[in-house]
Design a protein around this motif. Structure first.
Motif, mmCIF file in Angstrom:
data_model
loop_
_atom_site.group_PDB
_atom_site.id
_atom_site.type_symbol
_atom_site.label_atom_id
_atom_site.label_comp_id
_atom_site.label_asym_id
_atom_site.label_seq_id
_atom_site.Cartn_x
_atom_site.Cartn_y
_atom_site.Cartn_z
ATOM 1 N N ARG A 44 0.836 -1.217 0.000
ATOM 2 C CA ARG A 44 0.000 0.000 0.000
ATOM 3 C C ARG A 44 0.860 1.252 0.000
ATOM 4 O O ARG A 44 0.576 2.221 -0.718
ATOM 5 C CB ARG A 44 -0.915 0.002 1.220
ATOM 6 N N GLU A 45 1.900 1.247 0.817
ATOM 7 C CA GLU A 45 2.789 2.412 0.901
ATOM 8 C C GLU A 45 3.502 2.643 -0.431
ATOM 9 O O GLU A 45 3.634 3.783 -0.890
ATOM 10 C CB GLU A 45 3.795 2.228 2.036
ATOM 11 N N LYS A 46 3.975 1.575 -1.070
ATOM 12 C CA LYS A 46 4.676 1.711 -2.357
ATOM 13 C C LYS A 46 3.731 2.273 -3.427
ATOM 14 O O LYS A 46 4.112 3.156 -4.199
ATOM 15 C CB LYS A 46 5.233 0.359 -2.804
ATOM 16 N N ALA A 47 2.498 1.796 -3.451
ATOM 17 C CA ALA A 47 1.522 2.329 -4.417
ATOM 18 C C ALA A 47 1.251 3.800 -4.149
ATOM 19 O O ALA A 47 1.203 4.619 -5.080
ATOM 20 C CB ALA A 47 0.227 1.520 -4.357
ATOM 21 N N ARG A 48 1.122 4.183 -2.867
ATOM 22 C CA ARG A 48 0.917 5.605 -2.532
ATOM 23 C C ARG A 48 2.100 6.445 -3.010
ATOM 24 O O ARG A 48 1.918 7.555 -3.519
ATOM 25 C CB ARG A 48 0.757 5.771 -1.022
ATOM 26 N N GLN A 49 3.319 5.933 -2.826
ATOM 27 C CA GLN A 49 4.516 6.656 -3.276
ATOM 28 C C GLN A 49 4.451 6.905 -4.784
ATOM 29 O O GLN A 49 4.758 8.009 -5.248
ATOM 30 C CB GLN A 49 5.782 5.875 -2.935
ATOM 31 N N TRP A 50 4.078 5.877 -5.535
ATOM 32 C CA TRP A 50 3.984 6.033 -6.992
ATOM 33 C C TRP A 50 2.947 7.084 -7.355
ATOM 34 O O TRP A 50 3.190 7.927 -8.215
ATOM 35 C CB TRP A 50 3.626 4.694 -7.642
ATOM 36 N N PHE A 51 1.773 7.030 -6.716
ATOM 37 C CA PHE A 51 0.719 8.000 -7.040
ATOM 38 C C PHE A 51 1.105 9.413 -6.606
ATOM 39 O O PHE A 51 0.722 10.383 -7.251
ATOM 40 C CB PHE A 51 -0.613 7.586 -6.425
ATOM 41 N N ASP A 52 1.880 9.547 -5.516
ATOM 42 C CA ASP A 52 2.345 10.866 -5.083
ATOM 43 C C ASP A 52 3.406 11.404 -6.038
ATOM 44 O O ASP A 52 3.394 12.576 -6.406
ATOM 45 C CB ASP A 52 2.927 10.800 -3.669
ATOM 46 N N PHE A 54 4.113 10.315 -9.202
ATOM 47 C CA PHE A 54 3.640 10.348 -10.586
ATOM 48 C C PHE A 54 2.107 10.438 -10.574
ATOM 49 O O PHE A 54 1.414 9.425 -10.696
ATOM 50 C CB PHE A 54 4.078 9.081 -11.333
ATOM 51 N N PRO A 55 1.540 11.643 -10.425
ATOM 52 C CA PRO A 55 0.081 11.788 -10.318
ATOM 53 C C PRO A 55 -0.654 11.154 -11.496
ATOM 54 O O PRO A 55 -0.220 11.243 -12.646
ATOM 55 C CB PRO A 55 -0.115 13.309 -10.316
ATOM 56 N N LYS A 56 -1.769 10.515 -11.182
ATOM 57 C CA LYS A 56 -2.534 9.782 -12.178
ATOM 58 C C LYS A 56 -2.951 10.660 -13.352
ATOM 59 O O LYS A 56 -2.904 10.230 -14.507
ATOM 60 C CB LYS A 56 -3.755 9.147 -11.517
ATOM 61 N N ALA A 57 -3.363 11.878 -13.081
ATOM 62 C CA ALA A 57 -3.841 12.762 -14.149
ATOM 63 C C ALA A 57 -2.754 13.065 -15.181
ATOM 64 O O ALA A 57 -3.044 13.204 -16.371
ATOM 65 C CB ALA A 57 -4.362 14.064 -13.545
ATOM 66 N N ALA A 58 -1.505 13.157 -14.746
ATOM 67 C CA ALA A 58 -0.418 13.509 -15.662
ATOM 68 C C ALA A 58 0.284 12.288 -16.251
ATOM 69 O O ALA A 58 0.694 12.302 -17.404
ATOM 70 C CB ALA A 58 0.610 14.378 -14.927
ATOM 71 N N TYR A 59 0.429 11.226 -15.464
ATOM 72 C CA TYR A 59 1.222 10.064 -15.878
ATOM 73 C C TYR A 59 0.391 8.821 -16.179
ATOM 74 O O TYR A 59 0.937 7.785 -16.514
ATOM 75 C CB TYR A 59 2.228 9.695 -14.780
ATOM 76 N N TRP A 60 -0.927 8.892 -16.002
ATOM 77 C CA TRP A 60 -1.808 7.740 -16.171
ATOM 78 C C TRP A 60 -1.380 6.588 -15.259
ATOM 79 O O TRP A 60 -1.469 5.419 -15.607
ATOM 80 C CB TRP A 60 -1.865 7.248 -17.609
ATOM 81 N N THR A 61 -0.904 6.916 -14.087
ATOM 82 C CA THR A 61 -0.413 5.922 -13.141
ATOM 83 C C THR A 61 -1.553 5.016 -12.692
ATOM 84 O O THR A 61 -2.653 5.490 -12.427
ATOM 85 C CB THR A 61 0.200 6.626 -11.917
ATOM 86 N N GLU A 62 -1.257 3.722 -12.621
ATOM 87 C CA GLU A 62 -2.251 2.779 -12.114
ATOM 88 C C GLU A 62 -1.585 1.490 -11.652
ATOM 89 O O GLU A 62 -0.453 1.194 -12.028
ATOM 90 C CB GLU A 62 -3.313 2.455 -13.157
ATOM 91 N N VAL A 63 -2.304 0.754 -10.813
ATOM 92 C CA VAL A 63 -1.894 -0.599 -10.460
ATOM 93 C C VAL A 63 -2.398 -1.463 -11.605
ATOM 94 O O VAL A 63 -3.599 -1.636 -11.791
ATOM 95 C CB VAL A 63 -2.511 -1.057 -9.116
ATOM 96 N N GLU A 64 -1.465 -1.947 -12.411
ATOM 97 C CA GLU A 64 -1.854 -2.683 -13.619
ATOM 98 C C GLU A 64 -2.396 -4.068 -13.279
ATOM 99 O O GLU A 64 -3.376 -4.523 -13.871
ATOM 100 C CB GLU A 64 -0.648 -2.809 -14.549
ATOM 101 N N SER A 65 -1.751 -4.745 -12.348
ATOM 102 C CA SER A 65 -2.220 -6.066 -11.935
ATOM 103 C C SER A 65 -1.704 -6.342 -10.530
ATOM 104 O O SER A 65 -0.719 -5.749 -10.089
ATOM 105 C CB SER A 65 -1.719 -7.152 -12.893
#
Length: 85
Positions: A44-52, A54-65
């Motif tokens: 959970r923390e690693k996913a939060r780091q990625w979203f912080d 690389f914001p989803k709106a700019a980078y299309w960040t997502e948990v792919e699988s």
């Protein structure tokens, strides 16, 4: 009457994962992918780091699988664009 038994999907899952890893290593690929194997809270923390970072709106960040493994381990792949043009 014979009951239909679906075929095992382990081989297909391995091929898909290998293809994704190969595609992630290519410079021509559209997305940057990184796979992690962490316990639930660290995942959970690693996913939060990625979203912080690389914001989803700019980078299309997502948990792919993702999938849950024994011992409360989570294997997941994060995906994002290489830049926020």
């Amino acid at each position: 009457m014979a009951k239909f038994t679906p075929p095992p999907l382990d081989g297909l899952k391995r091929r898909i994962n290998r293809h994704r890893q190969e595609q992630a290593g290519e410079k021509g690929g559209m997305f940057v992918r990184q796979t992690f194997l962490l316990n639930r809270e660290e995942a959970r923390e690693k996913a939060r780091q990625w979203f912080d970072e690389f914001p989803k709106a700019a980078y299309w960040t997502e948990v792919e699988s993702w999938r849950q493994l024994e011992g409360d381990q989570i294997e997941f792949t994060m995906r994002r664009l290489p830049s926020a043009d």
